[in-house]
Design a protein around this motif. Sequence first.
Motif, mmCIF file in Angstrom:
data_model
loop_
_atom_site.group_PDB
_atom_site.id
_atom_site.type_symbol
_atom_site.label_atom_id
_atom_site.label_comp_id
_atom_site.label_asym_id
_atom_site.label_seq_id
_atom_site.Cartn_x
_atom_site.Cartn_y
_atom_site.Cartn_z
ATOM 1 N N GLY A 1 0.760 -1.340 0.117
ATOM 2 C CA GLY A 1 0.097 -0.048 0.113
ATOM 3 C C GLY A 1 0.837 1.314 -0.171
ATOM 4 N N GLY A 2 2.097 1.186 -0.070
ATOM 5 C CA GLY A 2 2.929 2.325 -0.210
ATOM 6 C C GLY A 2 2.629 3.138 -1.813
ATOM 7 N N VAL A 3 2.401 4.677 -1.558
ATOM 8 C CA VAL A 3 2.260 5.216 -2.792
ATOM 9 C C VAL A 3 3.227 6.547 -2.977
ATOM 10 C CG1 VAL A 3 0.389 6.776 -3.940
ATOM 11 C CG2 VAL A 3 -0.084 4.969 -2.306
ATOM 12 N N LEU A 4 3.753 6.637 -4.147
ATOM 13 C CA LEU A 4 4.717 8.008 -4.189
ATOM 14 C C LEU A 4 3.673 8.877 -5.089
ATOM 15 C CD1 LEU A 4 7.130 9.691 -4.094
ATOM 16 C CD2 LEU A 4 7.764 8.561 -6.157
ATOM 17 N N GLU A 5 3.264 10.031 -4.982
ATOM 18 C CA GLU A 5 2.669 10.898 -5.654
ATOM 19 C C GLU A 5 3.356 11.803 -6.580
ATOM 20 O OE1 GLU A 5 -1.553 12.673 -4.819
ATOM 21 O OE2 GLU A 5 -0.294 14.616 -4.491
ATOM 22 N N GLU A 6 3.099 12.268 -7.594
ATOM 23 C CA GLU A 6 4.043 13.014 -8.564
ATOM 24 C C GLU A 6 2.968 13.896 -9.440
ATOM 25 O OE1 GLU A 6 7.247 13.304 -12.217
ATOM 26 O OE2 GLU A 6 6.806 11.301 -11.299
ATOM 27 N N TYR A 7 3.132 15.228 -9.050
ATOM 28 C CA TYR A 7 2.310 16.422 -9.670
ATOM 29 C C TYR A 7 3.175 17.093 -10.628
ATOM 30 C CZ TYR A 7 -0.446 20.451 -10.453
ATOM 31 O OH TYR A 7 -1.091 21.669 -11.201
ATOM 32 N N VAL A 8 2.938 17.081 -12.152
ATOM 33 C CA VAL A 8 3.578 17.934 -13.160
ATOM 34 C C VAL A 8 2.729 18.951 -13.667
ATOM 35 C CG1 VAL A 8 4.864 17.759 -15.121
ATOM 36 C CG2 VAL A 8 4.587 15.575 -13.839
ATOM 37 N N THR A 9 3.539 20.079 -13.246
ATOM 38 C CA THR A 9 2.859 21.420 -13.533
ATOM 39 C C THR A 9 3.316 21.853 -14.969
ATOM 40 O OG1 THR A 9 4.730 22.860 -13.262
ATOM 41 C CG2 THR A 9 3.159 22.255 -10.940
ATOM 42 N N VAL A 10 2.330 22.880 -15.605
ATOM 43 C CA VAL A 10 2.324 22.984 -16.916
ATOM 44 C C VAL A 10 3.581 23.751 -17.319
ATOM 45 C CG1 VAL A 10 1.811 25.615 -16.521
ATOM 46 C CG2 VAL A 10 0.942 24.470 -18.818
ATOM 47 N N ASP A 11 4.588 24.056 -16.395
ATOM 48 C CA ASP A 11 5.698 24.635 -17.001
ATOM 49 C C ASP A 11 7.162 23.480 -16.429
ATOM 50 O OD1 ASP A 11 5.289 24.933 -14.160
ATOM 51 O OD2 ASP A 11 5.915 27.030 -14.228
ATOM 52 N N GLY A 12 6.858 22.185 -16.008
ATOM 53 C CA GLY A 12 7.655 21.272 -15.852
ATOM 54 C C GLY A 12 8.225 21.091 -14.688
ATOM 55 N N PHE A 13 7.630 21.567 -13.462
ATOM 56 C CA PHE A 13 7.951 21.113 -12.172
ATOM 57 C C PHE A 13 7.311 19.872 -11.580
ATOM 58 C CE2 PHE A 13 9.072 25.551 -12.794
ATOM 59 C CZ PHE A 13 10.276 25.688 -12.131
ATOM 60 N N HIS A 14 8.022 19.025 -11.202
ATOM 61 C CA HIS A 14 7.570 17.853 -10.476
ATOM 62 C C HIS A 14 7.459 17.702 -9.085
ATOM 63 C CE1 HIS A 14 7.928 15.603 -14.311
ATOM 64 N NE2 HIS A 14 8.697 16.814 -14.535
ATOM 65 N N HIS A 15 6.242 17.941 -8.527
ATOM 66 C CA HIS A 15 6.007 18.103 -7.120
ATOM 67 C C HIS A 15 5.873 16.622 -6.547
ATOM 68 C CE1 HIS A 15 5.369 22.498 -6.991
ATOM 69 N NE2 HIS A 15 5.419 22.318 -8.299
ATOM 70 N N PHE A 16 6.661 16.106 -5.465
ATOM 71 C CA PHE A 16 6.389 14.822 -4.885
ATOM 72 C C PHE A 16 5.839 14.940 -3.752
ATOM 73 C CE2 PHE A 16 9.877 14.306 -8.274
ATOM 74 C CZ PHE A 16 9.322 13.221 -9.000
ATOM 75 N N SER A 17 5.065 14.043 -3.196
ATOM 76 C CA SER A 17 4.472 13.718 -1.875
ATOM 77 C C SER A 17 4.213 12.219 -1.719
ATOM 78 C CB SER A 17 3.302 14.666 -1.520
ATOM 79 O OG SER A 17 2.452 14.481 -2.669
ATOM 80 N N VAL A 18 3.754 11.823 -0.447
ATOM 81 C CA VAL A 18 3.817 10.744 -0.045
ATOM 82 C C VAL A 18 2.318 10.527 0.743
ATOM 83 C CG1 VAL A 18 4.554 8.433 1.084
ATOM 84 C CG2 VAL A 18 6.304 10.182 0.039
ATOM 85 N N PRO A 19 1.311 10.439 -0.126
ATOM 86 C CA PRO A 19 -0.098 10.237 0.462
ATOM 87 C C PRO A 19 -0.351 8.993 1.160
ATOM 88 C CG PRO A 19 -0.389 10.300 -1.892
ATOM 89 C CD PRO A 19 1.147 10.354 -1.614
ATOM 90 N N ASP A 20 -1.019 8.708 1.976
ATOM 91 C CA ASP A 20 -1.541 7.454 2.435
ATOM 92 C C ASP A 20 -2.485 6.913 1.409
ATOM 93 O OD1 ASP A 20 -1.911 5.487 5.144
ATOM 94 O OD2 ASP A 20 -3.957 5.769 3.995
#
Length: 277
Positions: A133-152
């Motif tokens: 059940g481990g998860v890595l989240e990656e959000y990629v913005t319109v200008d190419g920044f990759h935001h990483f977080s670790v939600p449950d």
Amino acid sequence: MLGALEVLDTASTDPAELMILTDEEIVGLDGGDSLELLGGPYLAQPGIDADASAASAIRSLAARHLLTPTGDASDPEGDFVVGDEESPRRPFQLDRALAGVLALRRTPEVITTIARTLAGGSTTLGHYVFPGGGVLEEYVTVDGFHHFSVPDLSVVPQRVHAFVDPFEDASEDGDVEVLTVPGPDVDQVVEGARSLSVLTVVAEEAGAQATVIAFPGRVRVLDNGPIRTDDDPVGCEISDVSPTGLRSIIEALTPGRSADDAGEPNDSRAGSGPSVQ
């Protein structure tokens, strides 16, 4: 892998941002194929020299101490990014958390991507899911920044819901219709939409897709079915969905079960939208 386990151990139902990397930093660290799944909007622009940008990014990471030159300060574990111990070139080692994020991006059991188009451009949300059940989240913005977080894992459907229905337009469930995809009817269906999101889930080289189309006061879901490699027209179900119906469909598609049953319909969704499979 120790770094990967440490990253997953920070999971939270309200996760803080773990780190931000740019397109060019990811390519510099992990090669040209590393942006294949979630995209690289900045490096995709015409006139951008990807190799030069990636080389400069490596220098920037070293300046931020996310890369460490070998020597007394280096950790005895981990791979060398440039060269090796005998190389005349200066080798670097990765920060433990950074190494963990890169390892997690390479080795998911299930991956879900949502490509969303708004008036301001396109963004992408990805979830890499692992045994236990481990998860890595990656959000990629319109200008190419990759935001990483670790939600449950338990809050992933909620976060996907907020992403695909950003204006909270979902209102009522509607009758299921059948569209031919691809076909001219699809253009009519999306006309006037203010948000269009394509959700893709892949597990063990199989997967499924659905398209969420948000209008003012109304959300429709198109069941694209299994991922196909051909463009032959097929009949796909579409209907309006309520917030509850949309959440049920998201829960059926997003991670939360084993890779073996990912994408199978959930009986609790009966009557709440197209039968995503």
